[in-house]
Write a protein that holds these residues in place. Structure first.
Motif, mmCIF file in Angstrom:
data_model
loop_
_atom_site.group_PDB
_atom_site.id
_atom_site.type_symbol
_atom_site.label_atom_id
_atom_site.label_comp_id
_atom_site.label_asym_id
_atom_site.label_seq_id
_atom_site.Cartn_x
_atom_site.Cartn_y
_atom_site.Cartn_z
ATOM 1 N N ALA A 1 0.520 6.616 2.123
ATOM 2 C CA ALA A 1 1.069 6.693 0.770
ATOM 3 C C ALA A 1 0.732 8.033 0.113
ATOM 4 O O ALA A 1 1.570 8.621 -0.578
ATOM 5 N N LEU A 2 -0.491 8.528 0.343
ATOM 6 C CA LEU A 2 -0.869 9.831 -0.209
ATOM 7 C C LEU A 2 -0.023 10.944 0.409
ATOM 8 O O LEU A 2 0.386 11.890 -0.292
ATOM 9 N N SER A 3 0.258 10.838 1.711
ATOM 10 C CA SER A 3 1.120 11.829 2.370
ATOM 11 C C SER A 3 2.516 11.801 1.772
ATOM 12 O O SER A 3 3.120 12.849 1.510
ATOM 13 N N MET A 4 3.036 10.594 1.538
ATOM 14 C CA MET A 4 4.363 10.469 0.937
ATOM 15 C C MET A 4 4.369 11.026 -0.484
ATOM 16 O O MET A 4 5.357 11.654 -0.909
ATOM 17 N N MET B 1 0.827 -1.204 0.000
ATOM 18 C CA MET B 1 0.000 0.000 0.000
ATOM 19 C C MET B 1 0.861 1.254 0.000
ATOM 20 O O MET B 1 0.547 2.233 -0.697
ATOM 21 N N ILE B 2 1.943 1.261 0.761
ATOM 22 C CA ILE B 2 2.835 2.426 0.790
ATOM 23 C C ILE B 2 3.442 2.659 -0.585
ATOM 24 O O ILE B 2 3.575 3.804 -1.044
ATOM 25 N N ASP B 3 3.803 1.590 -1.271
ATOM 26 C CA ASP B 3 4.472 1.741 -2.556
ATOM 27 C C ASP B 3 3.518 2.042 -3.707
ATOM 28 O O ASP B 3 3.936 2.068 -4.871
ATOM 29 N N THR B 4 2.240 2.293 -3.384
ATOM 30 C CA THR B 4 1.332 2.797 -4.413
ATOM 31 C C THR B 4 1.514 4.299 -4.611
ATOM 32 O O THR B 4 0.874 4.878 -5.510
#
Length: 340
Positions: free
Chosen positions: A184-187, A104-107
């Motif tokens: 992920a959106l924050s990143m 999920m993070i890597d999306t």
């Protein structure tokens, strides 16, 4: 050290190292989270690493931030890319496993592509849009309850037997996957912000300072809203956190920025999908994490989508694909007539 066009085995290992460290750091954090609190865990992972990155920038003689604009953008960068990203990541790890969390993070490249289109007018192209569509399907298979996906394929969503109001939406909003998606959106927002940050300060120095400031904010939140942060931490947990901070943050970011500065950014972007692969492998080996068949299918779709988005400028565009599709039957026909 400049990497050659055909990397030697050791160079290949160095290229893969950041993604290995990021993936295994997720597994290390998942192993520690039952013994501590989310905000303290996030601060412990990122704050000390920031001091290491800053020390490296000073040793290299990199310029430090000057003026209120530089510090303003670093503070905003720290708030989004560290406080929100690492905070939601840590809370998400409480409710999901390391492998799915890493997927999920890597999306975030999917969100970065849309933000770059909106803010900077960057081209997405055929493969980018295809990747975004596949990514939505993959994220849905991971983040939605399995029974919802089964009911969709059985046609119950279209025959009137299931309505939106009858669905248990709390299953989504209370899940770790949803929190990881917000992380992920924050990143992604932080990734887009880095262009503005680099207008006013050196990227390595800014990285160190924003990790320190974001880490301090996480520690402040932990002091205000959490308790018993370290009373249950044993020696193994402390060593896992040392690994996550030193290798999963400082060394990984250092190698990533080094290779990016030497012209290896394309190679790095094509290796992004390795992070969740390492997290899934070591999450299974170390924590016995197991995916459902639907979740596994979602992981595969998500990795394919990340590849399409990252490599959209290197894959053949629509005109080339259409040209091949038109010319291929003609070429086959000419060969057949010649041979006959």
């Amino acid at each position: 050290m400049q990497l050659s066009s055909v990397p030697r085995p050791f160079d290949r290992l160095l290229l893969i190292a950041p993604f290995f460290f990021w993936g295994t750091a997720m597994v290390a954090m998942k192993g520690v989270i039952p013994h501590t609190t989310p905000l303290f865990l996030a601060g412990l992972r990122i704050g000390p690493a920031g001091f290491l990155v800053l020390a490296v920038s000073l040793l290299l003689g990199r310029s430090q931030p000057q003026g209120w604009r530089a510090w303003l953008w670093i503070v905003l960068f720290a708030l989004v890319d560290v406080t929100l990203f690492q905070g939601f990541l840590a809370f998400g790890l409480v409710r999901t496993n390391a492998g799915l969390g890493s997927v999920m993070i890597d999306t975030q490249p999917l969100a970065v592509a849309l933000l770059a289109l909106w803010l900077y007018g960057e081209r997405i192209g055929l493969w980018g849009w295809l990747g975004l569509a596949v990514g939505i399907a993959g994220i849905s298979c991971i983040g939605l309850p399995d029974e919802w996906i089964v009911q969709l394929f059985q046609g119950h969503w279209f025959d009137g037997s299931i309505s939106l109001s009858s669905l248990q939406w709390s299953q989504i909003f209370d899940s770790g996957q949803a929190l990881m998606l917000v992380a992920a959106l924050s990143m992604a927002v932080g990734t887009v912000m880095i262009r503005k940050v680099c207008e006013y300060c050196d990227p390595i120095s800014a990285t160190g300072w924003h990790m320190i400031l974001g880490g301090l904010t996480l520690f402040l939140g932990s002091g205000l809203w959490e308790s018993n942060q370290w009373t249950d931490l044993d020696s193994a947990s402390w060593w896992l956190m040392v690994y996550a901070a030193v290798f999963g943050s400082a060394v990984a970011y250092g190698l990533f920025f080094y290779f990016a500065s030497t012209g290896s950014l394309t190679s790095l972007s094509s290796l992004t999908f390795l992070t969740p692969v390492f997290a899934l492998i070591f999450g299974n080996l170390a924590l016995s994490e197991v995916l459902s068949p639907i979740q596994f299918g979602g992981v595969c779709l998500t990795l394919v989508s990340i590849y399409f988005v990252n490599q959209r400028d290197r894959l053949p565009d629509w005109e080339r694909v259409k040209g091949v599709a038109i010319s291929l039957p003609e070429s086959v026909a000419r060969l057949w007539l010649r041979d006959s």
